[in-house]
Write an enzyme that holds these catalytic residues in place. Structure first.
Site, PDB file in Angstrom:
ATOM      1  CE  LYS A 125      -4.185  -1.815   1.235  1.00 56.56           C
ATOM      2  NZ  LYS A 125      -5.671  -1.788   1.889  1.00 56.56           N
ATOM      3  CE  LYS A 208      -7.516  -8.237  -1.726  1.00 53.59           C
ATOM      4  NZ  LYS A 208      -7.490  -7.742  -0.080  1.00 53.59           N
ATOM      5  CE  LYS A 211     -12.663  -2.614   1.223  1.00 52.72           C
ATOM      6  NZ  LYS A 211     -13.472  -3.364   1.809  1.00 52.72           N
TER       7      LYS A 211
END
Ligand code: ATP
Ligand code: LTN
Length: 346
Positions: A125, A208, A211
């Site tokens: 991230k 994966k 969202k």
């Protein structure tokens, strides 16, 4: 080693289960549901359940305040629509219990800098803008998550595969605290179902379904118009050949669809392979599209109906926070005592 909690509290009648989900999207993804929320529903009977919306975790990346508030409600509504039952489960919002942030701080004080830097989610991230642009909150995210868990002394934490490393850290921190001070925390176990631990992107079946990271066509959002979802399933990437066979190495696209199909209908891979032997991918995907529509349509209707009554959602949350506080405040008091903090005089 005995795993039982050591507080003065009477042993819980049923072992506890706890998990959280971030309010970072307008809808849960099929990955959130199959990887996590479905297990929450299933575990309610046998365990004493605590499920929460991780709004403090959501703040580790920038959020629009109005949108965050709305997404928090829609996250709660979806839990109820999925079958999490407020009579049996404590459903609450993380920020309603200051104990989470407070124990989070204690967890930060016993975590090594290098240990935190090894967390792959932080690496992923923070990769976009570089480590310098990531918030300190994003770095401390796993320590807050450890606190979320340890406060309730659960046996199991049902999550998807991507959370395994964070759970290992939570176990390490629990063990470290227990040996440095006094046995206070139960070592939590991950509850990760092999079959649905990782649902993949429909357009890129090696990554994966996420969202935040999936392409719009690779992502199934449960609250989308069911027609849109059906179309995404029909145009999902399949593999070369035409055989419907579960083989994640050679056929990641078809295997991902088989996983979804099997999870939603309870039919085994073998049954599905036989059913579609010789009929090609078109019929298979067409049927799965129908299965999806049958699943998402009532889920969406229930969620939208629940969203129309926020006062009801607020009552569910107040009730859940009450149940959670009874447990969390005791554990925090134990932890504060054991590290040597002087209790405030009353
Ligand atoms: P993001 O991808 O933006 O980090 P997310 O979709 O993973 O977000 P979270 O709130 O972080 O959402 O996850 C909630 C739960 O859903 C976690 O237990 C997580 O492991 C699980 N989960 C998320 N995506 C998947 C997936 N594709 N397959 C299986 N489980 C998943
Ligand atoms: N990091 C989790 C959400 C989460 C969580 C938790 C899950 C926050 N605190 C405690 C289990 C237990 C995620 O899904 N990304």
């Amino acid at each position: 080693m005995s795993d039982s909690a050591t507080s003065g509290a009477a042993p819980a009648a049923r072992p506890r289960v706890l998990s959280g989900i971030q309010p970072t999207a307008d809808s849960y993804t099929l990955g959130n549901y199959l990887g996590a929320v479905r297990q929450w529903v299933a575990l309610q009977d046998e365990f004493e359940p605590f499920f929460f919306i991780a709004d403090l975790h959501a703040l580790t990346v920038e959020q629009d305040p109005k949108v965050l508030r709305e997404r928090t409600y829609v996250a709660v509504a979806q839990l109820l629509a999925a079958g999490v039952d407020p009579e049996r489960s404590a459903i609450f919002v993380q920020s309603h219990l200051p104990e989470h942030a407070e124990l989070g701080w204690i967890m930060q004080t016993i975590t090594g800098f290098g240990e935190a830097r090894r967390m792959t989610q932080f690496k992923d991230k923070s990769a976009k803008g570089g480590e310098g642009a990531a918030s300190v909150g994003l770095f401390a995210y796993p320590m807050l998550m450890a606190a979320d868990i340890l406060l309730y002394r659960p046996q199991y934490v049902p999550v998807g595969e991507d959370q395994r490393q964070h759970l290992e850290l939570a176990r390490d921190l629990a063990g470290r605290f227990n040996s440095r001070y006094k046995k206070t925390f139960r070592l939590p176990e991950p509850y990760i179902l092999k079959e649905t631990a990782k649902i993949y992107d429909l357009q890129d079946p090696t990554s994966k379904m996420s969202k935040s990271a999936s392409s719009p066509n690779g992502l199934v959002s449960l609250l989308d118009d069911p027609k849109v979802t059906a179309k995404k399933i029909r145009s999902a990437v399949t593999d070369s050949g035409s055989e419907v066979r579960y083989d994640p190495e050679e056929k990641p696209g078809v295997s991902n669809l088989l996983t979804i199909y099997s999870a939603l209908t309870g039919e085994s891979f073998e049954t599905l392979e036989q059913k579609y032997a010789g009929s090609g991918y078109g019929a298979f995907k067409g049927d799965l599209a129908e299965v999806m529509v049958e699943f998402v349509t009532p889920f969406r209707d229930r969620t939208l109906a629940l969203m129309a009554d926020k006062a009801h959602l607020d009552r569910v949350l107040a009730d859940g926070a009450g149940k959670a506080r009874a447990v969390a405040s005791r554990t925090l008091a134990d932890a504060y005592d054991r590290v040597g903090l002087v209790p405030a005089a009353r």
